[in-house]
Structure formats: structure tokens, C-alpha cells
Design a protein around this motif. Structure first.
Motif, PDB file in Angstrom:
ATOM      1  N   VAL A   1       0.832  -1.200   0.000  1.00  0.00           N
ATOM      2  CA  VAL A   1       0.000   0.000   0.000  1.00  0.00           C
ATOM      3  C   VAL A   1       0.864   1.247   0.000  1.00  0.00           C
ATOM      4  CG1 VAL A   1      -0.222   0.112   2.504  1.00  0.00           C
ATOM      5  CG2 VAL A   1      -2.011   1.075   1.099  1.00  0.00           C
TER       6      VAL A   1
ATOM      7  N   ILE B   1       0.242   5.508   0.704  1.00  0.00           N
ATOM      8  CA  ILE B   1      -0.710   6.493   1.227  1.00  0.00           C
ATOM      9  C   ILE B   1      -0.268   7.863   0.760  1.00  0.00           C
ATOM     10  CG2 ILE B   1      -1.667   7.510   3.322  1.00  0.00           C
ATOM     11  CD1 ILE B   1      -1.204   4.728   4.621  1.00  0.00           C
TER      12      ILE B   1
ATOM     13  N   ARG C   1      -2.326   5.801   8.206  1.00  0.00           N
ATOM     14  CA  ARG C   1      -1.467   4.635   8.432  1.00  0.00           C
ATOM     15  C   ARG C   1      -1.878   3.865   9.680  1.00  0.00           C
ATOM     16  NH1 ARG C   1       3.179   7.654   6.833  1.00  0.00           N
ATOM     17  NH2 ARG C   1       3.517   8.175   9.020  1.00  0.00           N
TER      18      ARG C   1
ATOM     19  N   TYR D   1      -5.111   2.014   9.031  1.00  0.00           N
ATOM     20  CA  TYR D   1      -4.816   0.869   8.172  1.00  0.00           C
ATOM     21  C   TYR D   1      -4.162  -0.245   8.979  1.00  0.00           C
ATOM     22  CZ  TYR D   1      -2.814  -1.912   4.419  1.00  0.00           C
ATOM     23  OH  TYR D   1      -2.472  -2.950   3.578  1.00  0.00           O
TER      24      TYR D   1
ATOM     25  N   LYS E   1      -6.257  -3.716   9.068  1.00  0.00           N
ATOM     26  CA  LYS E   1      -5.947  -4.440   7.840  1.00  0.00           C
ATOM     27  C   LYS E   1      -6.188  -5.942   7.958  1.00  0.00           C
ATOM     28  CE  LYS E   1      -1.151  -5.094   8.933  1.00  0.00           C
ATOM     29  NZ  LYS E   1       0.207  -4.918   8.586  1.00  0.00           N
TER      30      LYS E   1
ATOM     31  N   ILE F   1      -4.046   4.520  -1.332  1.00  0.00           N
ATOM     32  CA  ILE F   1      -5.054   5.281  -0.598  1.00  0.00           C
ATOM     33  C   ILE F   1      -4.690   6.752  -0.765  1.00  0.00           C
ATOM     34  CG2 ILE F   1      -6.108   5.746   1.637  1.00  0.00           C
ATOM     35  CD1 ILE F   1      -5.204   2.948   2.499  1.00  0.00           C
TER      36      ILE F   1
ATOM     37  N   GLN G   1     -10.823   6.229  10.574  1.00  0.00           N
ATOM     38  CA  GLN G   1     -10.884   4.786  10.781  1.00  0.00           C
ATOM     39  C   GLN G   1     -12.218   4.218  10.299  1.00  0.00           C
ATOM     40  OE1 GLN G   1     -10.321   3.609  14.849  1.00  0.00           O
ATOM     41  NE2 GLN G   1      -9.781   1.532  14.276  1.00  0.00           N
TER      42      GLN G   1
ATOM     43  N   LEU H   1     -12.222   4.241   6.501  1.00  0.00           N
ATOM     44  CA  LEU H   1     -11.304   3.259   5.935  1.00  0.00           C
ATOM     45  C   LEU H   1     -11.904   1.855   6.012  1.00  0.00           C
ATOM     46  CD1 LEU H   1      -8.539   3.288   4.590  1.00  0.00           C
ATOM     47  CD2 LEU H   1      -7.553   2.676   6.769  1.00  0.00           C
TER      48      LEU H   1
ATOM     49  N   PHE I   1     -12.717  -0.629   2.875  1.00  0.00           N
ATOM     50  CA  PHE I   1     -12.359  -2.049   2.764  1.00  0.00           C
ATOM     51  C   PHE I   1     -13.574  -2.884   2.371  1.00  0.00           C
ATOM     52  CE2 PHE I   1      -8.755  -1.523   6.087  1.00  0.00           C
ATOM     53  CZ  PHE I   1      -7.916  -1.032   5.110  1.00  0.00           C
TER      54      PHE I   1
END
Length: 132
Positions: free
Chosen positions: A48, A50, A71, A74, A78, A97, A111, A114, A118
Motif C-alpha cells: 500500500v 498512502i 497509516r 490501516y 488491515k 489510498i 478509521q 477506511l 475495505f
């Protein structure tokens, strides 16, 4: 499990060019996601990168703050929300991203978005598995 190692970061200029020229993308505010699967054996499932644009955030302090928050979100999510749903037979996933939001958001908002990203990514790649 909750780490973000060097192997998981996309640094290769060759793969970055491949991702942005040939990859697919979608927008889920405040993120633009680009992705492509490549046939390459690797120790990790995904790499990934960013990105927070300098055009929108002139001060490096602001860009770095947003990158740190992305970060961290993620890193924490993840494994259970991203890696567990990835197909293992498609190869390595190159993933970008890009932050396209206009405000500096709090960590909880980033968060939550994100995780939604996903889930949307999973819905995009899931139908492809059924047709093959």
C-alpha cells in the motif's frame, strides 16, 4: 499482526507506474482508492501507498498528520477487515489510498471511513471471483 512493515509499503517506481496507469479505482469520500493485482510471489498479501496532496494541504505538518492517522487506521484494521477477505489466488495486490478530503478529520472518522472502504473494495472484487 498489528504491524506495518517495510514489505507492506509500496515503494517501487515501476509498480507505482503500473498501479496508476493500469489499475482500477473508486472514490469513497474522503479516499480515492486505486488497486491492481499482479502475478508476483510475495511474503505479504498487499502493498500500500498512502498519499495526501500538497496542492490541498500546503503545510507539511498537516499532510504528515493525515498520513499518520491513515497509516494507523490501516495498521489496526488491515488484518480482520482487509487481508482476511482478499483472494489468495490472484497474486499480490498493489493498493493506493489517496486522501481527497478538504478538512483535517479526527482519527475515529478516518478509521470508520477506511473500514467502509475495505468493505466496498471487497464488494467490487467479490463478483469477479464468482464469474471466473
Amino acid at each position: 499482526m498489528y504491524t506495518f512493515k517495510k514489505e507492506e509499503r509500496l515503494c517501487s517506481r515501476k509498480y507505482l507506474d503500473l498501479l496508476f496507469k493500469n489499475g482500477s479505482s473508486f472514490l469513497l469520500y474522503p479516499f480515492r482508492i486505486s488497486y491492481i493485482f499482479i502475478d508476483l510471489p510475495a511474503d505479504v498479501q498487499a502493498q500500500v501507498v498512502i498519499n495526501v496532496p500538497k496542492k490541498r494541504y500546503k503545510r507539511a505538518v498537516d499532510r504528515n498528520l493525515l498520513k499518520r492517522r491513515i497509516r494507523e487506521a490501516y495498521r489496526l484494521n488491515k488484518q480482520e477487515n482487509f487481508y482476511n477477505q482478499l483472494p489468495t489466488d490472484k497474486g499480490l495486490l498493489l493498493f493506493s489510498i489517496q486522501f481527497v478530503g478538504k478538512d483535517k478529520y479526527e482519527f475515529e472518522f478516518i478509521q470508520k471511513k477506511l473500514i467502509a472502504t475495505f468493505k466496498r473494495f471487497q464488494n467490487l472484487i467479490q463478483p469477479n471471483e464468482n464469474h471466473q
